[in-house]
Design an enzyme around this catalytic site. Structure first.
Site, PDB file in Angstrom:
ATOM      1  N   GLU A  33       0.826  -1.224   0.000  1.00  0.00           N
ATOM      2  CA  GLU A  33       0.000   0.000   0.000  1.00  0.00           C
ATOM      3  C   GLU A  33       0.854   1.265   0.000  1.00  0.00           C
ATOM      4  O   GLU A  33       0.666   2.176   0.819  1.00  0.00           O
ATOM      5  CB  GLU A  33      -0.970  -0.014   1.201  1.00  0.00           C
ATOM      6  CG  GLU A  33      -1.968  -1.154   1.107  1.00  0.00           C
ATOM      7  CD  GLU A  33      -3.101  -1.088   2.125  1.00  0.00           C
ATOM      8  OE1 GLU A  33      -3.028  -0.292   3.091  1.00  0.00           O
ATOM      9  OE2 GLU A  33      -4.079  -1.851   1.942  1.00  0.00           O
ATOM     10  N   GLU A  50      -5.520  -8.492  -0.570  1.00  0.00           N
ATOM     11  CA  GLU A  50      -6.239  -8.228   0.688  1.00  0.00           C
ATOM     12  C   GLU A  50      -7.703  -8.003   0.332  1.00  0.00           C
ATOM     13  O   GLU A  50      -8.016  -7.065  -0.413  1.00  0.00           O
ATOM     14  CB  GLU A  50      -5.702  -6.990   1.420  1.00  0.00           C
ATOM     15  CG  GLU A  50      -4.335  -7.181   2.042  1.00  0.00           C
ATOM     16  CD  GLU A  50      -3.891  -6.015   2.915  1.00  0.00           C
ATOM     17  OE1 GLU A  50      -4.759  -5.380   3.559  1.00  0.00           O
ATOM     18  OE2 GLU A  50      -2.684  -5.740   2.936  1.00  0.00           O
TER      19      GLU A  50
END
Ligand code: AHR
Length: 501
Positions: free
Chosen positions: A173, A292
């Protein structure tokens, strides 16, 4: 009673399912590692301190791949802290989750745990606070047989054979301002490109995942993916997608419509990958790693009350409802329907932290509601996904229009003689009658109809009542030649299994 028509045909397939679609994730966060997979002194602990009861529940899920060690955690992690004699390992203030990381479990122990679980490790490297050199050293430490300093170090730590880790994430991320070492797309794209080169020089057999956006509503979404791939298209194999869904508004129709959001997300990222491929006149198609995904919102309030700087506090421990299991079922169907592009997916996470498996410290382990759709899809969703035409009533909700009240997909098993239908009836009022034409697939008989249904949407499984929400067999499906008919209870996850006659 609502009616739905389904149609499949042997000539129209989406593609084969990559088993890595049923991956999961363990982060050094909360009680995922300490008190989750690892609890020395627990009656079920093995010789390495890993809980056998947890391993058993993980093995039943047939998880082929587990992403590790984070997550946001990885952006502050020094992997060298977690190897070598335990007594020499430092305790660190861990900035992502504001805990103390004792480094009792590190790369080698986790590789052993994954092997016991029957899974491969998907290793993430730190591209937040560290860079190319440390990532390349870790590849050597894990994958070199020996004869060079980092692999010799692994051997001196007691692991004589390499871990041979094949799949690596280039950071986590990196587009998010919350990330330690957050970067612009150009900064990250260059770093990912150069790190990928060094890692693949250390081991040319590995595959690499570049960070896509942290979620679809990030302000830089899509331009981030395009810029990163402009830099790293030649060097990487996959781009990541992350998504967590919430029912904070307590609006079941809108919540269950969120599989459409995942569908749009996948289509959009695939389009960006194809745009960069076309621009570069490249031969390689970049595939998607949805590494995710889950429901996440129940624990947000309680997490704010947890004091910082303790070891393994009970962070991010969502207790999942029956309603959550329905959405997880729909998300699994969505991933299967995109099996041609999504090759890797990780249910985030696996134990205690937004997880299908929960443990009591010193006590038992049990299955959350979401365990069951994942178990079913992982057990029977392998083989070939058939293009499944769904003609069902539609509804509008607060954020979505034209939501099909039935999500469904057929998967033909690897041996060709087992056919499985996964279906979620999202209608909150009525049963749904389903009529499916299995054109050209021959004659079938129903062997099993499993259903997850409950009269209370907020029903949960707990330490005291671990089986409150669990699948059961019903007899509401029949096959007659190449036609399948079934009745799906209102608000239900269904698995209908057929055998060739
Ligand atoms: O899975 C929990 C967290 O969610 C991960 O650490 C991070 O990557 C994401 O924001």
């Amino acid at each position: 009673m609502k009616n739905a028509r389904l149609s499949i045909c042997m000539d129209f397939t989406v593609g084969s399912v990559d088993p890595r679609l049923f991956g999961s994730f363990i982060e050094h966060l909360g009680r995922a590692v300490y008190g989750g997979i690892y609890e020395p002194g627990h009656p079920e602990a093995d010789e390495q301190g890993f809980r056998r009861d947890v391993l058993e529940l993980v093995r039943a899920l047939k998880v082929p791949l587990v992403r590790y060690p984070g997550g946001n955690f990885v952006s502050g992690y020094r992997w060298e802290d977690g190897v070598g004699p335990r007594e020499n390992r430092p305790r660190r203030a861990e900035l992502a989750w504001r805990t103390i990381e004792p480094n009792w479990v590190g790369t080698n122990e986790f590789a052993d745990w994954a092997a016991k679980a029957g899974a491969e490790v998907m290793m993430a490297v730190n591209l937040g606070s560290r860079g190319m050199k440390e990532a390349r050293n870790l590849v050597e430490y894990c994958n070199f047989p020996g004869g060079a300093a980092w692999s010799d170090l692994r051997q001196s730590h007691g692991w004589t054979t390499p871990h041979d880790i094949k799949l690596w994430c280039l950071g986590n991320e990196m587009d998010g301002p919350w990330q330690i070492g957050h970067k612009t797309a150009d900064e990250y794209g260059r770093l990912a490109c150069e790190t990928a080169k060094a890692m693949k020089w250390a081991d040319p057999s590995i595959e690499l995942v570049a960070c896509g956006s942290s979620h679809k509503n990030m302000p830089t979404f899509a331009s981030w993916e395009a810029a990163v791939l402009e830099h790293a298209y030649e060097q990487v194999d996959y781009i990541s997608l992350h998504a967590y869904y919430s029912n904070a508004d307590n609006d079941i129709a809108d919540f269950l419509a969120r599989s459409l959001d995942m569908d749009t997300f996948i289509r959009s990222v695939a389009a960006v990958c194809d745009y960069v491929q076309a621009k570069k006149k490249g031969k390689k198609q970049i595939h998607l790693s949805f590494d995710e995904w889950n429901v996440w919102y129940h624990s947000h309030g309680q997490d704010k009350k947890i004091a910082p700087w303790s070891i393994a506090p009970p962070q991010v421990e969502d207790v999942y409802t029956f309603a959550d299991a329905l959405l997880v079922g729909s998300l699994l169907i969505t991933l299967l329907r995109h099996a041609d592009r999504v090759k890797i997916a990780c249910l985030a996470q696996l134990v205690n932290v937004i997880a299908p498996i929960m443990t009591a410290t010193g006590g038992p382990a049990w299955c959350q509601t979401i365990y069951y759709p994942f178990l079913h899809a992982s057990s029977w969703g392998r083989g070939t996904v058939l293009q499944t035409q769904v003609d069902a009533p539609k509804y509008d909700s607060r954020h979505f229009t034209d939501v099909p009240s039935l999500d469904a997909v057929f998967v033909l098993g690897e041996t060709g003689d087992i056919l499985t239908l996964f279906a979620v009836n999202k209608d909150g009022q009525e049963e749904m009658t389903l009529n499916a034409s299995l054109n050209g697939l021959g004659n079938w008989r129903v062997t099993e109809h499993l259903v997850l249904a409950h009269d209370q949407l907020d029903a949960v499984n707990s330490l005291d009542n671990p089986n409150r929400v669990a699948p059961r067999r019903i007899s509401q499906a029949q096959a007659d030649g190449d036609t399948l008919t079934a009745r799906l209870p209102s608000l239900s996850w269904n698995v209908i299994r057929l055998a060739k006659v």
